[in-house]
Design an enzyme around this catalytic site. Structure first.
Site, mmCIF file in Angstrom:
data_model
loop_
_atom_site.group_PDB
_atom_site.id
_atom_site.type_symbol
_atom_site.label_atom_id
_atom_site.label_comp_id
_atom_site.label_asym_id
_atom_site.label_seq_id
_atom_site.Cartn_x
_atom_site.Cartn_y
_atom_site.Cartn_z
ATOM 1 N N ASP A 192 31.262 34.858 34.535
ATOM 2 C CA ASP A 192 32.593 34.772 35.151
ATOM 3 C C ASP A 192 33.333 33.537 34.644
ATOM 4 O O ASP A 192 32.731 32.490 34.380
ATOM 5 C CB ASP A 192 32.467 34.683 36.669
ATOM 6 C CG ASP A 192 33.795 34.403 37.338
ATOM 7 O OD1 ASP A 192 34.640 35.324 37.392
ATOM 8 O OD2 ASP A 192 34.007 33.258 37.772
ATOM 9 N N TYR A 240 39.994 27.086 34.873
ATOM 10 C CA TYR A 240 38.885 26.198 34.548
ATOM 11 C C TYR A 240 39.152 25.465 33.239
ATOM 12 O O TYR A 240 38.967 26.002 32.149
ATOM 13 C CB TYR A 240 37.578 26.981 34.435
ATOM 14 C CG TYR A 240 37.216 27.783 35.673
ATOM 15 C CD1 TYR A 240 37.716 27.457 36.920
ATOM 16 C CD2 TYR A 240 36.351 28.879 35.574
ATOM 17 C CE1 TYR A 240 37.377 28.201 38.047
ATOM 18 C CE2 TYR A 240 36.007 29.617 36.698
ATOM 19 C CZ TYR A 240 36.530 29.276 37.927
ATOM 20 O OH TYR A 240 36.197 30.017 39.033
ATOM 21 N N LYS A 285 40.117 35.864 35.744
ATOM 22 C CA LYS A 285 41.032 35.848 36.883
ATOM 23 C C LYS A 285 42.485 35.750 36.431
ATOM 24 O O LYS A 285 42.771 35.360 35.293
ATOM 25 C CB LYS A 285 40.656 34.699 37.816
ATOM 26 C CG LYS A 285 39.184 34.758 38.246
ATOM 27 C CD LYS A 285 38.823 33.641 39.192
ATOM 28 C CE LYS A 285 37.336 33.683 39.529
ATOM 29 N NZ LYS A 285 36.507 33.131 38.432
#
Length: 329
Positions: A51, A56, A82
């Site tokens: 993931d 990030y 995401k």
């Protein structure tokens, strides 16, 4: 490693997943070589779920993960990323320190849950990851915990456009599963009224220390064939380092009442010769609606240790004794 099936789509996912926030230099810089070794070690030990997110390291984690996974068979990988933040180039073109990420990529993050924002974020992620499709796409950090007084504004963006964009991507076959990736499960409950989701990733709120999600929401998920991924089973570090360590709790310092609860949990662990960390990892898997436990990993040693805790044998009597402790208010 054992796998479970996402109920609505039939997708298969390993019970342990590799979280890549650390690959985006969460709290501290991590060498790319360490990330690559960690990913290869995870794959060799049977972990197939990886993931990431644009947030990030402002795209750094996606780029690193994409390169590291490039030489592994795509059929062996279940990949999620995401949407909800669009990255814009910073004209200063220097590495940034922001939102707990150090030496991040030179991009500014903008919240955008509109139809166009979701589509752009998705296309940008494909480029950074070097793939043509995603196994799971999650709307990131929608809700009051992140947005506070603006939460309803952003939620309305999602209802009016973002959810539609994600649904269309699933219909087109470039995304197999859609859902939310959040730190508050109640926003998932609200979102279920507006779209048909496959899976919710809930971080820090399906743990030994925070589990009110089990009161009603897990039953609702079963009835609606919505699967769950329990991320951050250590509550950002406290359940990994224990009451005498210096682990974070929800990315900050642990309150005294939480530390005291950990001490009681540790006493039960000692009674049954069970590792606190093993209990933390295996807890949510006792619910059949939970399909995977997602843990942040930054080096091969931690990967091997997490897998060992996942495989540790825990007697049923332990859970029976522990239940009154972890479900007490």
């Amino acid at each position: 490693m054992k796998t479970r099936i996402i109920d609505s789509s039939g997708s298969r996912i390993t019970e342990l997943g590799f979280g890549s926030a650390g690959a985006g230099n969460l709290f501290r810089p991590v060498p790319y070589e360490d990330i690559t070794k960690a990913i290869n070690k995870a794959h060799s030990l049977g972990i197939q779920y990886f993931d990431t997110a644009p947030h990030y390291g402002a795209g750094l984690a996606e780029r690193r993960l994409g390169v590291a996974l490039h030489d592994l068979p795509r059929a062996d990988i279940f990949l999620s990323t995401k949407v909800g933040r669009v990255l814009h180039a910073d004209k200063n073109s220097v590495k940034k320190d922001a939102d707990c990420y150090v030496q991040a990529s030179p991009f500014d993050r903008e919240y955008d849950y509109t139809y166009d924002g979701i589509m752009r974020s998705f296309e940008d992620s494909l480029q950074r990851l070097g793939v043509s499709q995603i196994d799971m796409l999650l709307m990131h950090d929608i809700g009051e915990l992140t947005h506070k007084e603006k939460s309803q504004v952003y939620f309305q963006q999602a209802v009016e456009g973002g959810f539609k964009a994600m649904t269309e991507l699933r219909e087109q076959g470039v995304v197999r599963n859609i859902g939310l990736g959040v730190n508050e499960w109640k926003i998932c409950d609200q979102a279920m009224e507006h779209a048909q989701f496959d899976c919710f990733m809930v971080a820090n709120c399906f743990t030994l220390l925070n589990n009110d999600i089990t009161q009603t929401f897990t039953d609702k998920c079963r009835k609606n064939q919505v699967s769950l991924i329990a991320a951050a089973p250590f509550n950002s570090g406290l359940l990994a380092k224990g009451s005498k360590g210096l682990g974070h709790y929800f990315y900050g310092e642990a309150p005294q009442d939480i530390v005291e609860k950990v001490i009681v949990i540790e006493s039960v662990c000692e009674e049954f010769d069970v590792s606190l960390q093993a209990a933390a990892i295996q807890y949510a898997l006792r619910y059949d609606c939970v399909k995977s436990i997602l843990i942040g990993m930054t080096n091969d040693v931690r990967v091997a240790q997490n897998v060992a805790w996942y495989e540790e044998d825990i007697p049923e009597a332990f859970w029976q004794v522990l239940a009154p402790v972890i479900y007490s208010k």
